[in-house]
Design a protein around this motif. Structure first.
Motif, short mmCIF file in Angstrom:
data_model
loop_
_atom_site.label_atom_id
_atom_site.label_comp_id
_atom_site.label_asym_id
_atom_site.label_seq_id
_atom_site.Cartn_x
_atom_site.Cartn_y
_atom_site.Cartn_z
N MET A 45 -44.81 -26.20 5.87
CA MET A 45 -43.38 -26.69 5.77
C MET A 45 -43.41 -28.91 5.84
O MET A 45 -44.67 -28.67 5.63
CB MET A 45 -44.07 -26.84 8.16
CG MET A 45 -43.24 -25.90 8.40
SD MET A 45 -41.57 -25.14 7.85
CE MET A 45 -40.46 -26.12 8.81
N PRO A 46 -42.54 -29.17 5.49
CA PRO A 46 -42.83 -30.69 5.18
C PRO A 46 -44.01 -31.16 6.33
O PRO A 46 -43.61 -30.87 7.12
CB PRO A 46 -41.09 -30.77 5.09
CG PRO A 46 -40.43 -29.76 5.32
CD PRO A 46 -41.33 -29.03 5.95
N SER A 47 -44.45 -31.79 5.47
CA SER A 47 -45.06 -32.81 7.11
C SER A 47 -44.08 -34.13 7.09
O SER A 47 -43.35 -34.56 6.39
CB SER A 47 -46.20 -33.54 5.75
OG SER A 47 -46.08 -34.66 4.65
N ASN A 51 -41.35 -35.96 4.79
CA ASN A 51 -40.44 -36.39 5.39
C ASN A 51 -39.34 -37.45 4.66
O ASN A 51 -38.14 -38.27 5.05
CB ASN A 51 -39.64 -36.27 6.87
CG ASN A 51 -39.59 -34.63 7.20
OD1 ASN A 51 -39.15 -33.77 6.50
ND2 ASN A 51 -40.38 -34.08 8.07
N ASN A 52 -40.05 -38.73 4.98
CA ASN A 52 -39.82 -39.97 5.15
C ASN A 52 -39.83 -40.23 3.86
O ASN A 52 -38.67 -41.21 3.33
CB ASN A 52 -41.67 -40.31 5.30
CG ASN A 52 -41.71 -41.98 5.00
OD1 ASN A 52 -40.29 -42.98 5.95
ND2 ASN A 52 -42.05 -43.38 5.16
N ASP A 53 -40.38 -39.51 2.46
CA ASP A 53 -40.10 -39.64 1.34
C ASP A 53 -38.63 -39.51 0.80
O ASP A 53 -38.07 -39.29 0.28
CB ASP A 53 -41.04 -39.23 0.43
CG ASP A 53 -42.48 -39.53 0.08
OD1 ASP A 53 -43.07 -41.16 0.75
OD2 ASP A 53 -43.08 -38.55 -0.07
N LEU A 54 -38.43 -38.00 1.74
CA LEU A 54 -36.99 -36.88 1.29
C LEU A 54 -35.84 -38.46 2.27
O LEU A 54 -34.32 -38.55 1.27
CB LEU A 54 -37.03 -36.28 2.13
CG LEU A 54 -34.83 -34.87 2.09
CD1 LEU A 54 -35.20 -35.46 0.69
CD2 LEU A 54 -35.64 -34.18 3.16
N ARG A 55 -36.29 -38.95 3.38
CA ARG A 55 -35.35 -40.15 4.20
C ARG A 55 -35.36 -41.28 2.96
O ARG A 55 -34.35 -41.72 2.54
CB ARG A 55 -35.57 -40.59 5.63
CG ARG A 55 -35.07 -41.24 5.60
CD ARG A 55 -35.80 -42.45 7.11
NE ARG A 55 -34.15 -42.91 7.68
CZ ARG A 55 -35.13 -44.23 7.44
NH1 ARG A 55 -35.31 -44.79 6.55
NH2 ARG A 55 -34.04 -44.99 7.61
N GLU A 56 -36.17 -41.91 2.30
CA GLU A 56 -35.92 -42.59 1.15
C GLU A 56 -35.21 -42.23 0.12
O GLU A 56 -34.46 -43.79 -0.84
CB GLU A 56 -37.13 -43.49 0.62
CG GLU A 56 -38.07 -44.12 1.79
CD GLU A 56 -39.41 -44.16 1.55
OE1 GLU A 56 -39.74 -44.55 0.76
OE2 GLU A 56 -40.30 -45.05 2.95
#
Length: 105
Positions: A45-47, A51-56
């Motif tokens: 599962m993504p950490s 999730n923060n990297d994907l959002r950026e």
């Protein structure tokens, strides 16, 4: 199409070699470190950092889309980078070395 007049099927295969732009010699060639049957689902599962990297990344993509397609945001095209920066950006900017080995018919 008759029995005496058949279509000819010719397949051309070109074999090429492309030189690696990123040197991977330091990476191990051994077998996998672990067994996938023993991996817990929670480890896949993504950490929060993922999730923060994907959002950026999504913010970056949306910003580029706005700059490219909406005239009001075009003033930012010289200020905002139009690429993703990563450790191999300078190497990947160079053209690949491609060699054609031979042509098979």
């Amino acid at each position: 199409m008759t029995e005496t007049h058949q279509n000819m099927s010719k397949h051309y295969v070109q074999i090429m070699a492309v030189k690696d732009r990123v040197n991977c010699e330091h990476l191990p060639d051994e077998n996998p470190v672990g067994d996938l049957n023993q991996v817990e689902n929670q480890q896949l599962m993504p950490s929060a950092e993922d999730n923060n990297d994907l959002r950026e990344d999504m913010i970056h993509i949306l910003s580029l889309t706005l700059i490219q397609h909406l005239q009001a945001f075009s003033i930012f095209k010289d200020v905002y980078p139009d690429y993703f920066q990563h450790p191999y950006s300078d190497i990947m900017d160079k053209k690949s070395v491609v060699m054609i080995l031979f042509l098979l018919i």
